[in-house]
Design a protein around this motif. Structure first.
Motif, mmCIF file in Angstrom:
data_model
loop_
_atom_site.group_PDB
_atom_site.id
_atom_site.type_symbol
_atom_site.label_atom_id
_atom_site.label_comp_id
_atom_site.label_asym_id
_atom_site.label_seq_id
_atom_site.Cartn_x
_atom_site.Cartn_y
_atom_site.Cartn_z
ATOM 1 N N TRP A 156 0.710 -1.381 -0.011
ATOM 2 C CA TRP A 156 -0.025 -0.167 -0.337
ATOM 3 C C TRP A 156 0.517 1.405 -0.497
ATOM 4 O O TRP A 156 1.935 1.026 0.449
ATOM 5 N N THR A 157 0.393 2.509 -0.771
ATOM 6 C CA THR A 157 1.209 3.572 -0.608
ATOM 7 C C THR A 157 0.904 4.275 1.071
ATOM 8 O O THR A 157 0.184 3.862 2.131
ATOM 9 N N GLU A 158 1.287 5.187 1.167
ATOM 10 C CA GLU A 158 0.866 5.423 2.789
ATOM 11 C C GLU A 158 -0.547 6.218 2.912
ATOM 12 O O GLU A 158 -0.798 5.741 4.209
ATOM 13 N N ASP A 159 -0.885 6.709 1.510
ATOM 14 C CA ASP A 159 -2.257 6.749 2.151
ATOM 15 C C ASP A 159 -3.640 5.840 2.137
ATOM 16 O O ASP A 159 -4.397 5.647 2.517
ATOM 17 N N GLY A 160 -3.156 4.736 1.174
ATOM 18 C CA GLY A 160 -3.431 3.460 1.528
ATOM 19 C C GLY A 160 -3.974 2.715 2.251
ATOM 20 O O GLY A 160 -4.966 2.495 2.704
ATOM 21 N N HIS A 161 -2.488 2.470 3.140
ATOM 22 C CA HIS A 161 -2.728 2.401 4.272
ATOM 23 C C HIS A 161 -3.126 2.705 5.581
ATOM 24 O O HIS A 161 -3.742 2.105 5.949
ATOM 25 N N ASP A 162 -3.154 3.852 5.422
ATOM 26 C CA ASP A 162 -4.460 4.903 6.567
ATOM 27 C C ASP A 162 -5.395 4.416 6.765
ATOM 28 O O ASP A 162 -6.336 4.316 7.389
ATOM 29 N N ALA A 163 -5.919 4.274 4.771
ATOM 30 C CA ALA A 163 -7.381 4.338 4.508
ATOM 31 C C ALA A 163 -7.858 2.036 5.477
ATOM 32 O O ALA A 163 -8.806 2.781 5.602
ATOM 33 N N VAL A 164 -6.842 1.334 4.690
ATOM 34 C CA VAL A 164 -6.952 0.301 5.672
ATOM 35 C C VAL A 164 -7.033 -0.077 6.877
ATOM 36 O O VAL A 164 -7.755 -0.646 7.272
ATOM 37 N N VAL A 165 -6.112 0.462 7.275
ATOM 38 C CA VAL A 165 -5.802 0.664 9.162
ATOM 39 C C VAL A 165 -7.632 1.039 8.991
ATOM 40 O O VAL A 165 -8.154 0.499 10.768
ATOM 41 N N ASP A 166 -7.960 2.251 9.034
ATOM 42 C CA ASP A 166 -9.102 2.730 9.648
ATOM 43 C C ASP A 166 -10.314 1.743 9.311
ATOM 44 O O ASP A 166 -11.037 1.740 10.118
ATOM 45 N N ALA A 167 -10.264 1.276 7.790
ATOM 46 C CA ALA A 167 -11.279 0.138 7.205
ATOM 47 C C ALA A 167 -11.427 -0.547 8.147
ATOM 48 O O ALA A 167 -12.225 -0.827 8.687
ATOM 49 N N VAL A 168 -10.209 -1.171 8.908
ATOM 50 C CA VAL A 168 -9.933 -2.842 9.295
ATOM 51 C C VAL A 168 -10.539 -2.291 10.810
ATOM 52 O O VAL A 168 -10.805 -3.071 11.597
ATOM 53 N N GLU A 169 -9.628 -1.531 11.101
ATOM 54 C CA GLU A 169 -9.940 -1.225 12.935
ATOM 55 C C GLU A 169 -11.795 -1.086 12.718
ATOM 56 O O GLU A 169 -12.640 -1.494 14.040
ATOM 57 N N SER A 170 -12.590 0.076 11.953
ATOM 58 C CA SER A 170 -14.163 0.156 11.867
ATOM 59 C C SER A 170 -14.661 -1.303 11.657
ATOM 60 O O SER A 170 -15.974 -1.630 12.396
ATOM 61 N N PHE A 171 -14.540 -2.244 11.260
ATOM 62 C CA PHE A 171 -14.828 -3.699 10.414
ATOM 63 C C PHE A 171 -14.613 -4.274 12.124
ATOM 64 O O PHE A 171 -15.486 -5.018 12.430
ATOM 65 N N LEU A 172 -13.426 -4.432 12.486
ATOM 66 C CA LEU A 172 -13.507 -5.429 13.956
ATOM 67 C C LEU A 172 -14.159 -4.492 15.023
ATOM 68 O O LEU A 172 -14.832 -5.453 16.050
ATOM 69 N N ALA A 173 -14.707 -3.348 14.890
ATOM 70 C CA ALA A 173 -15.772 -2.978 16.369
ATOM 71 C C ALA A 173 -16.978 -3.519 15.343
ATOM 72 O O ALA A 173 -18.068 -3.386 16.338
ATOM 73 N N ASP A 174 -17.097 -3.144 14.008
ATOM 74 C CA ASP A 174 -18.366 -3.506 13.942
ATOM 75 C C ASP A 174 -18.340 -5.417 13.858
ATOM 76 O O ASP A 174 -19.853 -5.636 14.524
ATOM 77 N N ALA A 175 -18.032 -5.962 13.906
ATOM 78 C CA ALA A 175 -18.188 -6.964 14.103
ATOM 79 C C ALA A 175 -18.090 -7.624 15.938
ATOM 80 O O ALA A 175 -18.875 -8.511 15.616
ATOM 81 N N GLY A 176 -17.410 -6.682 16.337
ATOM 82 C CA GLY A 176 -17.564 -7.433 17.785
ATOM 83 C C GLY A 176 -18.806 -6.962 18.377
ATOM 84 O O GLY A 176 -19.589 -8.312 18.810
ATOM 85 N N ASP A 177 -19.392 -6.159 17.589
ATOM 86 C CA ASP A 177 -21.063 -5.462 18.509
ATOM 87 C C ASP A 177 -21.776 -7.119 17.628
ATOM 88 O O ASP A 177 -22.634 -7.176 18.298
ATOM 89 N N ALA A 178 -21.797 -7.427 16.621
ATOM 90 C CA ALA A 178 -22.815 -8.175 16.197
ATOM 91 C C ALA A 178 -22.547 -9.337 16.800
ATOM 92 O O ALA A 178 -23.203 -10.629 16.715
ATOM 93 N N LEU A 179 -21.069 -10.334 16.629
ATOM 94 C CA LEU A 179 -20.999 -11.310 18.123
ATOM 95 C C LEU A 179 -21.090 -11.227 19.157
ATOM 96 O O LEU A 179 -20.773 -12.614 19.277
ATOM 97 N N ASP A 180 -21.000 -10.243 19.408
ATOM 98 C CA ASP A 180 -20.754 -9.999 21.508
ATOM 99 C C ASP A 180 -19.634 -10.352 21.462
ATOM 100 O O ASP A 180 -19.159 -11.049 21.946
ATOM 101 N N ASP A 181 -18.557 -9.694 20.539
ATOM 102 C CA ASP A 181 -17.387 -10.087 20.921
ATOM 103 C C ASP A 181 -16.370 -9.356 21.047
ATOM 104 O O ASP A 181 -16.548 -7.768 20.498
#
Length: 417
Positions: free
Chosen positions: A118-143
């Motif tokens: 990833w480029t620097e901008d791409g890496h930052d975007a991926v970090v944000d996307a993964v962190e957001s997803f992990l939070a949403d997945a944790g809410d859905a699975l109660d984990d």
């Protein structure tokens, strides 16, 4: 009919009955299936519809349906079959989503996150996307899910952890439909964000070079292309990393040739892996650079080219590189070439042995020197090699040749005396 023969009366009656369907009857059943499919709420409902669709398909196939009066019209059987295929497609689309579908898509996304540069901008975007997803997945699975760090490998591993958790949760397509839908929505959001994130390969060659600061080296634009001037600056500053950046990014034979020339002058350890890979493809320039680097790592690869009699230039580069590396592992393979058919090969082998400096080469080199039928150029190379080895035993072999018939051999012998 004999007593042993089966009574097929019932079967024949069933065939007649099944073959006696009219187009109107079959179409009414098809319309009813469409309505049931639209009203289906569970996987069990869909299973019932699918079973009846299959039964209707069989009845259409066996029914004695009329042929069309107009040649341009489709036969009723063809029309019904096509419509049933549409119903089957709608049926498949109505199923799920299933937990395994979510897990499979997450594994694909995880691989993309981990394996992409990833480029620097791409890496930052991926970090944000993964962190957001992990939070949403944790809410859905109660984990609770989190990446160890922001490196792509860790981010990808965290997404794989969620995929495994989805599989282990044993979610039912009916009972847990809301949870699955929530996970699927989060997964599609993640997948879209990762797909949109800027990859290194999305950049143009000039953008990649600019990212690495190549153009920061320029103090004038007289050279063309300007990257050539940057290369000169890298050489002046002994900056092999900069040279490797230009070599890797620019698709230009002109720039590649100049990059390899600079690397041969610098002989940098940083170029070892890249040059070793190129050497495996018989790249002669890379082999010359490996000789200047002097590492033992590529010796096994280079020794394979000692016998490349059909490619004298490859053999020449290999002899020189092995000699400069100085690995005694190459002594015997090179010494074997002292009896090669080619005079050039014999001469280069002798000089390579001198560079290696292995005392085991003294005897075969002395044999070459003392061979009256050998070309004087080859004998002189053997004398030079003995001088390079430089031990008392090696120099003693030269003393008898101070009055040799060949001036070039005499010169080497006089150095020993």
């Amino acid at each position: 009919m004999s007593e042993d023969e089966p009574d097929n009366g019932d079967a024949d009656a069933e065939d007649v009955e099944r073959a006696d369907f009219t187009v109107e009857e079959l179409r009414e059943r098809l319309d009813a299936l469409r309505e049931r499919l639209e009203d289906a709420e569970t996987e069990a409902d869909l299973d019932d519809v699918e079973a009846d669709v299959e039964e209707l398909e069989a009845d259409v196939e066996t029914a004695d349906l009329p042929e069309p009066d107009d040649e341009d019209e489709d036969a009723p059987e063809e029309e019904l079959t096509a419509e049933l295929e549409d119903v089957q497609s709608d049926l498949e689309a109505a199923r799920g989503p299933y937990a395994e579908d979510v897990a499979s898509e997450l594994e694909d996304v995880a691989g993309t996150v981990a394996d992409t540069r990833w480029t620097e901008d791409g890496h930052d975007a991926v970090v944000d996307a993964v962190e957001s997803f992990l939070a949403d997945a944790g809410d859905a699975l109660d984990d609770s899910f989190a990446a160890e760090d922001e490196e792509p490998e860790s981010l990808g591993a965290s997404v794989e952890t969620v995929a495994a958790a989805v599989t282990d949760a044993g979610l039912d397509a009916d009972d847990d439909a809301d949870t699955i839908a929530e996970l699927l929505d989060a997964t599609e959001t993640l997948s879209g964000a990762v797909e949109d994130a800027e990859e290194w390969d999305d950049l143009s060659i000039r953008e990649q070079l600019d990212y690495h600061g190549v153009y920061d080296q320029l103090d004038h634009r007289k050279d063309f292309p300007p990257e050539w001037h940057a290369l000169k600056v890298y050489e002046k500053n002994f900056d092999a990393e900069g040279v490797l950046v230009v070599l890797d990014r620019m698709d230009s034979d002109f720039m590649e040739r100049h990059c390899m020339d600079v690397l041969e002058k610098l002989g940098p350890e940083a170029a070892l892996d890249e040059m070793s890979q190129r050497a495996q493809r018989r790249d002669k320039a890379a082999i010359r650079v490996l000789g200047k680097i002097g590492s033992d790592e590529p010796v096994d690869t280079l020794v394979e080219y000692v016998d490349a009699d059909s490619d004298p230039e490859l053999q020449k580069a290999t002899f020189r590189a092995l000699g400069e590396i100085g690995s005694e592992e190459a002594t015997q393979p090179i010494a074997d070439k002292l009896v090669a058919d080619s005079e050039d090969a014999r001469s280069r082998a002798a000089r390579a042995l001198g560079l290696v400096g292995d005392t085991r080469a003294i005897s075969p080199l002395a044999d070459v020197l003392g061979d009256d039928e050998e070309a004087d150029r080859v004998r002189a190379s053997a004398a030079w090699a003995l001088n390079q080895i430089g031990t008392e035993a090696a120099l003693a072999e030269l003393e008898a040749y101070v009055d040799d018939r060949a001036f070039i051999v005499q010169t080497e012998a006089e150095k020993a005396v």
